[in-house]
Design a protein around this motif. Sequence first.
Motif, PDB file in Angstrom:
ATOM      1  N   ALA A   1     -10.341   7.182  11.731  1.00 58.95           N
ATOM      2  CA  ALA A   1      -8.943   6.489  11.387  1.00 58.95           C
ATOM      3  C   ALA A   1      -9.311   4.840  11.690  1.00 58.95           C
ATOM      4  CB  ALA A   1      -8.064   6.503  12.172  1.00 58.95           C
TER       5      ALA A   1
ATOM      6  N   ILE B   1      -5.813  -2.861   5.415  1.00 60.84           N
ATOM      7  CA  ILE B   1      -5.139  -3.952   5.639  1.00 60.84           C
ATOM      8  C   ILE B   1      -5.507  -4.898   7.138  1.00 60.84           C
ATOM      9  CG2 ILE B   1      -2.604  -5.175   6.334  1.00 60.84           C
ATOM     10  CD1 ILE B   1      -2.700  -3.686   3.610  1.00 60.84           C
ATOM     11  N   THR B   2      -6.061  -3.719   7.944  1.00 58.69           N
ATOM     12  CA  THR B   2      -6.627  -4.873   9.042  1.00 58.69           C
ATOM     13  C   THR B   2      -7.641  -5.421   8.439  1.00 58.69           C
ATOM     14  OG1 THR B   2      -5.790  -3.830  10.249  1.00 58.69           O
ATOM     15  CG2 THR B   2      -7.310  -4.912  11.025  1.00 58.69           C
TER      16      THR B   2
ATOM     17  N   SER C   1      -5.047  -0.819  12.421  1.00 61.65           N
ATOM     18  CA  SER C   1      -4.035  -2.012  13.029  1.00 61.65           C
ATOM     19  C   SER C   1      -3.965  -1.538  13.928  1.00 61.65           C
ATOM     20  CB  SER C   1      -2.506  -0.974  12.130  1.00 61.65           C
ATOM     21  OG  SER C   1      -2.416  -1.197  10.510  1.00 61.65           O
TER      22      SER C   1
ATOM     23  N   ARG D   1       0.892  -1.178  -0.025  1.00 56.29           N
ATOM     24  CA  ARG D   1      -0.356   0.334  -0.223  1.00 56.29           C
ATOM     25  C   ARG D   1       0.685   1.280  -0.079  1.00 56.29           C
ATOM     26  NH1 ARG D   1      -4.331   0.254   4.664  1.00 56.29           N
ATOM     27  NH2 ARG D   1      -2.266   0.850   5.763  1.00 56.29           N
TER      28      ARG D   1
ATOM     29  N   LYS E   1      -3.169   6.520   1.353  1.00 54.43           N
ATOM     30  CA  LYS E   1      -2.808   7.344   2.570  1.00 54.43           C
ATOM     31  C   LYS E   1      -1.894   8.309   2.708  1.00 54.43           C
ATOM     32  CE  LYS E   1      -1.499   4.113   7.065  1.00 54.43           C
ATOM     33  NZ  LYS E   1      -3.090   4.885   7.301  1.00 54.43           N
TER      34      LYS E   1
ATOM     35  N   GLU F   1     -16.343   4.884   6.052  1.00 53.74           N
ATOM     36  CA  GLU F   1     -15.868   4.545   6.519  1.00 53.74           C
ATOM     37  C   GLU F   1     -15.451   4.892   8.055  1.00 53.74           C
ATOM     38  OE1 GLU F   1     -11.281   4.481   5.704  1.00 53.74           O
ATOM     39  OE2 GLU F   1     -11.733   6.873   4.276  1.00 53.74           O
TER      40      GLU F   1
HETATM   41  N1  PLP Z   1      -9.138   4.301   7.240  1.00 53.82           N
HETATM   42  C1  PLP Z   1      -8.657   5.263   7.978  1.00 53.82           C
HETATM   43  C2  PLP Z   1      -9.018   6.109   7.194  1.00 53.82           C
HETATM   44  C3  PLP Z   1      -7.511   5.068   8.446  1.00 53.82           C
HETATM   45  O1  PLP Z   1      -6.700   6.498   8.706  1.00 53.82           O
HETATM   46  C4  PLP Z   1      -6.836   3.912   8.712  1.00 53.82           C
HETATM   47  C5  PLP Z   1      -5.993   3.358   9.529  1.00 53.82           C
HETATM   48  O2  PLP Z   1      -4.992   4.397  10.472  1.00 53.82           O
HETATM   49  C6  PLP Z   1      -7.820   2.323   9.022  1.00 53.82           C
HETATM   50  C7  PLP Z   1      -8.383   2.755   7.743  1.00 53.82           C
HETATM   51  C8  PLP Z   1      -7.421   1.830   8.712  1.00 53.82           C
HETATM   52  O3  PLP Z   1      -6.118   0.840   8.107  1.00 53.82           O
HETATM   53  P1  PLP Z   1      -5.269  -0.222   8.582  1.00 53.82           P
HETATM   54  O4  PLP Z   1      -6.250  -1.183   8.755  1.00 53.82           O
HETATM   55  O5  PLP Z   1      -4.251  -0.510   7.341  1.00 53.82           O
HETATM   56  O6  PLP Z   1      -4.039   0.105   9.610  1.00 53.82           O
END
Ligand code: PLP
Length: 288
Positions: free
Chosen positions: A189, A213-214, A250, A51, A153, A186
């Motif tokens: 975060a 990713i989670t 994460s 990513r 990101k 979403e």
């Molecule tokens: N959505 C947003 C806006 C985020 O900032 C994050 C993580 O920081 C996520 C989703 C979850 O992403 P990940 O599972 O990769 O941490």
Amino acid sequence: MTIAFLNGEFMPLAEAKISPMDRGFLFGDGIYEVVPTYDGAPVGFKGHTARMSDGLSAINIDNPYTPEQWREILDTLVSKNSTHFSTGNIGIYFHVSRGADVKRYHAYPTGVTPTVFGFAFEIAPPQPTNKQSAKALKVALEEDKRWQRCHIKSTSLLGNVMHFQAGADAGVNETILFNSEGMITEASACNVFMVKDNVITTPPLNHQLLPGITRAIAITAFKNAGLDVKEDWFSKEDLLNADEVWLTSSSKEVAAVTEVNGKQIGEGIVGPVWEKAIRAYHAYKFDA
Ligand code: PLP
């Protein structure tokens, strides 16, 4: 003092200094990642580096390192910082900005060297596997006012920060977002999942949300465990009427939400499908 990584060197975090002309500072012109590690083992490392590569190429920055080099930096940050923290639950933050130019001018400059930064911080322990011990979260609900490239990101996080702050001001843990059509995208975060009649649903990937990713690990883990999971849009009314709501990230793994905008979700307690889901997640996460 924790040990940080800056432009090829490891140093105490307080000694890591960058130029105020860095475009990460002036424009938020950069890409970042957060990789969770537990007793030195990262979760989703391949996905995180892929990513980051996608994000860097979307904004025309050359990835300074191969996945193997990123892995070496991660392992070194974990080992140099392991005695600093009281647990083995360590998050590694990686950040690549376009670098420092001599002037402030919006167009991408040529001949600047990207700034690469990494640091370590303590994250929450893994989620418990029974619902009685799990911490239930409360969240706010707001219209998503961010930009049209939420799949990148980017370190330009002011939109996310303002949404998160609205939740903090309301005394809750997060803010779930819906688009102008009233569909959930979403959270500020985290990614969002809901459960209705034992069917788990999360919004499909597009420009309105980060490909968490989670989220990806969870979907595969749930399928492996025979749970019924689909990627589909759902509205804020669907969310409020769900049996269970979860956030993934994460640092949170799969976290249960029992209140949205002051309304109780389901029975107002961490639900039975969450328990199956978190067990499936733990069984698979280090293989992802
Ligand atoms: N959505 C947003 C806006 C985020 O900032 C994050 C993580 O920081 C996520 C989703 C979850 O992403 P990940 O599972 O990769 O941490």
